[in-house]
Design a protein around this motif. Structure first.
Motif, PDB file in Angstrom:
ATOM      1  N   PHE A   1       0.835  -1.208   0.000  1.00 19.73           N
ATOM      2  CA  PHE A   1       0.000   0.000   0.000  1.00 19.73           C
ATOM      3  C   PHE A   1       0.868   1.257   0.000  1.00 19.73           C
ATOM      4  O   PHE A   1       0.637   2.202  -0.773  1.00 19.73           O
ATOM      5  N   VAL A   2       1.891   1.278   0.847  1.00 21.23           N
ATOM      6  CA  VAL A   2       2.771   2.443   0.917  1.00 21.23           C
ATOM      7  C   VAL A   2       3.611   2.554  -0.358  1.00 21.23           C
ATOM      8  O   VAL A   2       3.809   3.656  -0.889  1.00 21.23           O
ATOM      9  N   GLU A   3       4.094   1.449  -0.860  1.00 17.05           N
ATOM     10  CA  GLU A   3       4.872   1.474  -2.104  1.00 17.05           C
ATOM     11  C   GLU A   3       4.077   2.112  -3.241  1.00 17.05           C
ATOM     12  O   GLU A   3       4.625   2.846  -4.071  1.00 17.05           O
ATOM     13  N   ARG A   4       2.765   1.849  -3.274  1.00 18.58           N
ATOM     14  CA  ARG A   4       1.918   2.372  -4.350  1.00 18.58           C
ATOM     15  C   ARG A   4       1.558   3.841  -4.154  1.00 18.58           C
ATOM     16  O   ARG A   4       0.917   4.439  -5.017  1.00 18.58           O
ATOM     17  N   GLY A   5       1.916   4.414  -3.013  1.00 21.93           N
ATOM     18  CA  GLY A   5       1.603   5.817  -2.780  1.00 21.93           C
ATOM     19  C   GLY A   5       0.713   6.072  -1.589  1.00 21.93           C
ATOM     20  O   GLY A   5       0.371   7.222  -1.292  1.00 21.93           O
ATOM     21  N   GLY A   6       0.329   5.016  -0.878  1.00 23.61           N
ATOM     22  CA  GLY A   6      -0.429   5.200   0.351  1.00 23.61           C
ATOM     23  C   GLY A   6       0.477   5.668   1.477  1.00 23.61           C
ATOM     24  O   GLY A   6       1.710   5.667   1.359  1.00 23.61           O
ATOM     25  N   ASN A   7      -0.114   6.062   2.581  1.00 20.79           N
ATOM     26  CA  ASN A   7       0.648   6.567   3.723  1.00 20.79           C
ATOM     27  C   ASN A   7       0.178   5.880   5.001  1.00 20.79           C
ATOM     28  O   ASN A   7      -0.982   5.485   5.118  1.00 20.79           O
ATOM     29  N   PHE A   8       1.091   5.771   5.940  1.00 21.56           N
ATOM     30  CA  PHE A   8       0.823   5.042   7.179  1.00 21.56           C
ATOM     31  C   PHE A   8       1.216   5.924   8.357  1.00 21.56           C
ATOM     32  O   PHE A   8       2.375   6.312   8.492  1.00 21.56           O
ATOM     33  N   SER A   9       0.231   6.259   9.199  1.00 21.07           N
ATOM     34  CA  SER A   9       0.479   6.986  10.448  1.00 21.07           C
ATOM     35  C   SER A   9       0.298   6.008  11.596  1.00 21.07           C
ATOM     36  O   SER A   9      -0.814   5.527  11.828  1.00 21.07           O
ATOM     37  N   ARG A  10       1.381   5.738  12.294  1.00 23.37           N
ATOM     38  CA  ARG A  10       1.311   4.782  13.408  1.00 23.37           C
ATOM     39  C   ARG A  10       1.637   5.515  14.704  1.00 23.37           C
ATOM     40  O   ARG A  10       2.779   5.906  14.939  1.00 23.37           O
ATOM     41  N   PHE A  11       0.619   5.689  15.527  1.00 23.08           N
ATOM     42  CA  PHE A  11       0.782   6.358  16.813  1.00 23.08           C
ATOM     43  C   PHE A  11       0.671   5.310  17.918  1.00 23.08           C
ATOM     44  O   PHE A  11      -0.238   5.337  18.748  1.00 23.08           O
ATOM     45  N   GLY A  12       1.589   4.361  17.912  1.00 19.40           N
ATOM     46  CA  GLY A  12       1.509   3.254  18.854  1.00 19.40           C
ATOM     47  C   GLY A  12       2.848   2.573  19.013  1.00 19.40           C
ATOM     48  O   GLY A  12       3.824   2.889  18.326  1.00 19.40           O
ATOM     49  N   GLY A  13       2.893   1.602  19.921  1.00 19.72           N
ATOM     50  CA  GLY A  13       4.151   0.958  20.234  1.00 19.72           C
ATOM     51  C   GLY A  13       4.074  -0.546  20.328  1.00 19.72           C
ATOM     52  O   GLY A  13       2.997  -1.133  20.366  1.00 19.72           O
ATOM     53  N   ASN A  14       5.280  -1.170  20.348  1.00 22.24           N
ATOM     54  CA  ASN A  14       5.468  -2.588  20.638  1.00 22.24           C
ATOM     55  C   ASN A  14       5.203  -3.486  19.435  1.00 22.24           C
ATOM     56  O   ASN A  14       4.509  -4.488  19.524  1.00 22.24           O
ATOM     57  N   PHE A  15       5.799  -3.165  18.297  1.00 20.24           N
ATOM     58  CA  PHE A  15       5.659  -3.969  17.083  1.00 20.24           C
ATOM     59  C   PHE A  15       6.572  -5.179  17.221  1.00 20.24           C
ATOM     60  O   PHE A  15       7.763  -5.111  16.946  1.00 20.24           O
ATOM     61  N   LEU A  16       6.028  -6.331  17.629  1.00 16.72           N
ATOM     62  CA  LEU A  16       6.913  -7.384  18.130  1.00 16.72           C
ATOM     63  C   LEU A  16       6.668  -8.786  17.584  1.00 16.72           C
ATOM     64  O   LEU A  16       7.608  -9.466  17.188  1.00 16.72           O
ATOM     65  N   TRP A  17       5.414  -9.280  17.558  1.00 14.34           N
ATOM     66  CA  TRP A  17       5.166 -10.703  17.319  1.00 14.34           C
ATOM     67  C   TRP A  17       4.423 -10.960  16.013  1.00 14.34           C
ATOM     68  O   TRP A  17       3.489 -10.240  15.667  1.00 14.34           O
ATOM     69  N   GLN A  18       4.811 -12.048  15.354  1.00 15.07           N
ATOM     70  CA  GLN A  18       4.045 -12.536  14.209  1.00 15.07           C
ATOM     71  C   GLN A  18       2.951 -13.496  14.698  1.00 15.07           C
ATOM     72  O   GLN A  18       3.186 -14.312  15.593  1.00 15.07           O
ATOM     73  N   ILE A  19       1.773 -13.381  14.107  1.00 13.96           N
ATOM     74  CA  ILE A  19       0.676 -14.306  14.386  1.00 13.96           C
ATOM     75  C   ILE A  19       0.240 -14.976  13.086  1.00 13.96           C
ATOM     76  O   ILE A  19       0.570 -14.518  11.992  1.00 13.96           O
ATOM     77  N   ARG A  20      -0.499 -16.052  13.224  1.00 15.39           N
ATOM     78  CA  ARG A  20      -1.236 -16.634  12.105  1.00 15.39           C
ATOM     79  C   ARG A  20      -2.716 -16.636  12.460  1.00 15.39           C
ATOM     80  O   ARG A  20      -3.075 -16.834  13.627  1.00 15.39           O
ATOM     81  N   LEU A  21      -3.547 -16.402  11.472  1.00 12.44           N
ATOM     82  CA  LEU A  21      -4.991 -16.501  11.652  1.00 12.44           C
ATOM     83  C   LEU A  21      -5.490 -17.744  10.938  1.00 12.44           C
ATOM     84  O   LEU A  21      -5.124 -18.000   9.791  1.00 12.44           O
ATOM     85  N   GLU A  22      -6.320 -18.516  11.624  1.00 11.70           N
ATOM     86  CA  GLU A  22      -6.878 -19.749  11.073  1.00 11.70           C
ATOM     87  C   GLU A  22      -8.399 -19.693  11.132  1.00 11.70           C
ATOM     88  O   GLU A  22      -8.984 -18.810  11.768  1.00 11.70           O
ATOM     89  N   ASP A  23      -9.041 -20.637  10.466  1.00 15.27           N
ATOM     90  CA  ASP A  23     -10.506 -20.753  10.482  1.00 15.27           C
ATOM     91  C   ASP A  23     -11.170 -19.431  10.098  1.00 15.27           C
ATOM     92  O   ASP A  23     -12.060 -18.926  10.793  1.00 15.27           O
ATOM     93  N   ASP A  24     -10.716 -18.865   8.980  1.00  9.92           N
ATOM     94  CA  ASP A  24     -11.275 -17.599   8.482  1.00  9.92           C
ATOM     95  C   ASP A  24     -11.212 -16.489   9.523  1.00  9.92           C
ATOM     96  O   ASP A  24     -12.125 -15.662   9.637  1.00  9.92           O
ATOM     97  N   GLY A  25     -10.136 -16.476  10.273  1.00  7.33           N
ATOM     98  CA  GLY A  25      -9.924 -15.409  11.244  1.00  7.33           C
ATOM     99  C   GLY A  25     -10.502 -15.665  12.615  1.00  7.33           C
ATOM    100  O   GLY A  25     -10.377 -14.812  13.505  1.00  7.33           O
ATOM    101  N   ALA A  26     -11.106 -16.829  12.838  1.00  6.35           N
ATOM    102  CA  ALA A  26     -11.747 -17.111  14.125  1.00  6.35           C
ATOM    103  C   ALA A  26     -10.771 -17.642  15.172  1.00  6.35           C
ATOM    104  O   ALA A  26     -11.145 -17.806  16.333  1.00  6.35           O
ATOM    105  N   ARG A  27      -9.534 -17.879  14.783  1.00  7.15           N
ATOM    106  CA  ARG A  27      -8.560 -18.469  15.699  1.00  7.15           C
ATOM    107  C   ARG A  27      -7.205 -17.812  15.461  1.00  7.15           C
ATOM    108  O   ARG A  27      -6.743 -17.715  14.326  1.00  7.15           O
ATOM    109  N   GLN A  28      -6.579 -17.350  16.531  1.00  5.34           N
ATOM    110  CA  GLN A  28      -5.272 -16.706  16.444  1.00  5.34           C
ATOM    111  C   GLN A  28      -4.207 -17.616  17.045  1.00  5.34           C
ATOM    112  O   GLN A  28      -4.400 -18.195  18.114  1.00  5.34           O
ATOM    113  N   VAL A  29      -3.068 -17.710  16.352  1.00  9.47           N
ATOM    114  CA  VAL A  29      -1.982 -18.588  16.781  1.00  9.47           C
ATOM    115  C   VAL A  29      -0.726 -17.765  17.006  1.00  9.47           C
ATOM    116  O   VAL A  29      -0.321 -16.974  16.146  1.00  9.47           O
TER     117      VAL A  29
END
Length: 555
Positions: free
Chosen positions: A311-339
């Motif tokens: 999105f940003v590469e294409r010209g979009g912009n990202f404003s992030r006013f937050g902290g702690n970008f740390l863990w990768q997750i996976r979503l299963e069952d169409d998003g009903a389960r987080q791993v």
């Protein structure tokens, strides 16, 4: 014509359990008395809980409320929350149905029947909808429970060019309702570990979606005096008032709502989505010029990051006013389960030895098993930031940011100069922050060219942070996290553990700016940035407006 004042359904006292007496012991502590949220399932103490199969819906779709209650009748009310809340649906005297909750509901879901449904009207205004379920007890007290869903925008209802994404991956990670979250709980061979699998088909722990005014935050409001006990105000307040042990760590009430209310009050038009929407519907970004995230923003999937970077590469912009970008997750069952296996991932995550899937290892982004530092997406890294302004984590450190590049457009109109500190009075620095490995040259900070850190990142402002509690000895001192997070993240790192420990123990929180392709990313890497908006710090407000105006159009 005067509009009548909205009356929140939560107004009035909430039920309190009957008075009781138990033994107390001098060695008790919140760490030795882990309490997860669960139903009593006692007809004498009526309660009601509901959940929805999904977190977001389109106008015209039907929201089904799965529930269980020990009351004969109950009430459900739905209102759009924000600066000007508005009631959307009410249903009174609904018949009660009780279904026993499984001991593994936290990972398998509650599997309760549908007790009520509501078809969202066509043209319904997009946004965050708070669900309030209540029932009366025999003694006349009222039990109150909260849930939520998001109404997604349509081409006809879209409110602007800004898309506000809720940090629902982090909300899920801290939701312990039914027995566990990703940190602590009843999972594991001894029934005392956090669960790597969390279901979305369950209620939310009390305090994540609604809080009364004055609820304690993790970051301390006041600077401790010499030799004061380490302070953990949210743990103390949560116990006193019956809220979840992690109510203050994540959620709409403690973080995301502050931005939504402020932005609406300022006149910005924006729509709201969940992280699951981004994961499953990457095209949802196509009609926007600015993506915003705030607060405690810790858990992302691979697909979420890839979508945002594209999105940003294409010209979009990202404003992030937050902290702690740390863990990768996976979503299963169409998003009903987080791993998320976290520190157990190298030995227990099923994808660890799969050549086609091992990049999806649910460990830290900077770990040797993933090696995709967050700076690639947001301009800062979680492992080079971490904690400040509470407990033994720099409790007397700066509560704000020190300015180093006041000429940057983010500071336009602020009157800030080199070495000025802003936001300290509002406490915008903490409780978790993000930064970079950096060096100073002629009085200015520059990122070190570590693997995965893009060129061209500008460090605009920063303050120091730490990844372990300094355990000073003192009368009666008891510590919480100690150095456990430092040890865990160092063991995941590509470097030898002693080297990684030294690399991670001292960090920082930063405001950074970077170009990526045709777009731009501005990050204020602190969970507490939003308190500068709520507490009306003029510098924090102006910087936030500068980003929104530049990326999404003026209010």
């Amino acid at each position: 014509m005067t509009r009548s004042k909205f009356r929140f359904p939560e107004t009035g006292p909430h039920a309190v359990a009957p008075w009781g007496v138990r033994k107390g012991y001098g060695d008790e502590h919140f760490l030795s008395d882990y309490r997860f949220q669960a139903p009593r399932e006692d007809p004498e103490l009526a309660e009601v809980f509901v959940y929805t199969p999904r977190m977001s819906y389109d106008p015209g779709e039907t929201v089904e409320f799965h529930g269980s209650t020990t009351a004969d009748t109950w009430t459900l009310q739905i209102y759009r929350d924000g600066h000007a809340p508005a009631m959307a649906h009410e249903a009174f005297d609904l018949p009660g149905t009780f279904t026993k909750t499984s001991e593994t509901a936290y990972m398998d879901g509650c599997d309760w029947p549908v007790l009520h449904s509501w078809k969202i009207p066509e043209g319904q205004r997009p946004g965050f909808y708070r669900v309030v379920s209540t029932c009366m007890r025999k003694d006349g007290e009222r039990f109150v429970q909260h849930h939520f869903f998001v109404v997604r925008p349509t081409p006809e209802t879209r409110q602007g060019k800004i898309l506000f994404m809720l940090a629902t991956g982090t909300w899920t990670a801290y939701n312990d309702w039914g027995g566990a979250n990703h940190y602590f709980g009843t999972w594991g061979p001894n029934g005392n570990e956090g669960s790597p699998h969390l279901s979305l088909h369950r209620p939310w722990t009390r305090g994540m979606l609604w809080l009364p005014k004055g609820a304690a935050r993790i970051a301390q409001n006041r600077m401790p005096e010499m030799n004061d006990l380490p302070g953990y105000p949210s743990k103390e307040w949560g116990y006193s008032h019956g809220f979840g042990q992690y109510y203050a760590a994540a959620g709409w009430a403690q973080f995301d709502r502050h931005f939504a209310v402020w932005a609406e009050r300022q006149g910005y038009g924006f729509d709201i989505i969940t992280q699951t929407d981004l994961h499953l519907r990457p095209e949802i970004l196509d009609d926007y010029t600015c993506l915003v995230t705030v607060g405690h923003d810790e858990y992302w999937s691979w697909d979420m990051r890839k979508t945002v970077e594209d999105f940003v590469e294409r010209g979009g912009n990202f404003s992030r006013f937050g902290g702690n970008f740390l863990w990768q997750i996976r979503l299963e069952d169409d998003g009903a389960r987080q791993v998320c296996w976290k520190t157990k991932a190298p030995k227990m995550d099923p994808v660890r030895d799969d050549p086609q899937q091992k990049h999806l290892l649910t460990a830290s982004w900077e770990s040797g098993g993933v090696s995709w530092p967050g700076a690639s997406t947001v301009g800062v890294n979680g492992c080079h930031g971490m904690y400040g302004s509470w407990g033994g984590f720099a409790p007397r450190g700066s509560r704000g940011f020190t300015v180093y590049r006041p000429e940057h457009w983010a500071f336009e109109g602020t009157d800030l100069r080199y070495a000025d500190v802003f936001g300290a009075e509002a406490g915008i620095f903490g409780y978790e922050v993000d930064g970079l490995n950096y060096t100073f040259e002629r009085g200015l900070p520059y990122p070190v060219a570590d693997p995965g850190v893009p060129e061209g990142i500008e460090i605009l402002a920063m303050s120091p942070a730490v990844l372990f509690e300094y355990e000073h000895e003192g009368p009666g001192y008891r510590y919480y996290v100690r150095d456990s997070d430092l040890v865990g993240l160092a063991e995941l790192a590509a470097e030898d553990t002693p080297v990684a420990r030294r690399n991670y123990q001292y960090g920082s929180g930063m405001v950074t700016s970077m170009k990526r392709g045709r777009g731009e990313v501005l990050t204020a890497g602190s969970c507490e940035w939003i308190m500068g908006l709520t507490r009306r710090d003029p510098f924090t407000e102006t910087i936030t407006r500068n980003a929104l105006d530049r990326f999404g159009g003026e209010a």
